[in-house]
Design a protein around this motif. Sequence first.
Motif: not given
Ligand code: 6PG
Length: 235
Positions: A142-144, A68-70, A197-199, A40-47, A80-82, A146-150
């Motif tokens: 993906m963060g603004g 995929g990251d924590e 913001d990801k553009q 799973l991805a963390g952050g807000n989008t996948p909730k 916590s992503n968990e 360009g990061h992904t996971a951590s």
């Molecule tokens: C995390 C995520 C991180 C996230 C991006 C996008 O632990 O925050 O794994 O890689 O996917 O930062 O986050 P948003 O979906 O909240 O824009």
Amino acid sequence: MNKQIKLLEDKEQLIKQALDICLVKIQEAIAERGQCTIALAGGNTPKPLYESIAAQNLAWDKIHVFWGDERYVAPDHPDSNERMARQAWLDRVPIPPTNIHPMETGAGNPETDASKHDAHLQEFFQVPTGEFPSFDLILLGMGGDGHTASLFPHTDALKVSDRLITVGNKDGQPRLTFTVPLINQARCVIFLVAGADKQTALDQVFAEKADDMNYPSRLIQPQGELQWLLTGVNI
Ligand code: 6PG
């Protein structure tokens, strides 16, 4: 690699498309291999996606959930992503607790916990050291920047190629993360990216030439399928 880019009308359509793909991949994995391994991805989008999956009637005993990251916080910490995935999904379905494989953060030392999860994955997938298992499905954001996971820009984690799990670094804060080669071994990777913001990062990630170290999502070139689900951006 089979790469697809889909621009969806809005967040709701993006989540629906992601759900459809996830359900197909989960059913395929179970049919072909008797189980599905999803990270799973963390952050807000996948909730909302996790909330939608929780409403499905699936063979929960055949689904194994990883992250995929924590963030390096306790599992009950708001960051916590968990915690997010348990609240949105896992606490709502009858999935066996042993099918849930969080990245533990209790050792007080990120390197120790990274090695511990690395060993757990090797044990679960029965892969020898130096080999990378294939997850059936890895969800990424993906963060603004360009990061992904951590896997953050210009960090050492981007170059780790001899391990499954390493320590990421966000502005000095440690994180645990899948390594690039582990992600790239996946059968299917889905990026969920929403918002203007990801553009800028997206333009660079999709550009013919750009600095991979500056836009780490460029490094994700899985041997299987790569699906970009986008909304709120131009491509
Ligand atoms: C995390 C995520 C991180 C996230 C991006 C996008 O632990 O925050 O794994 O890689 O996917 O930062 O986050 P948003 O979906 O909240 O824009």
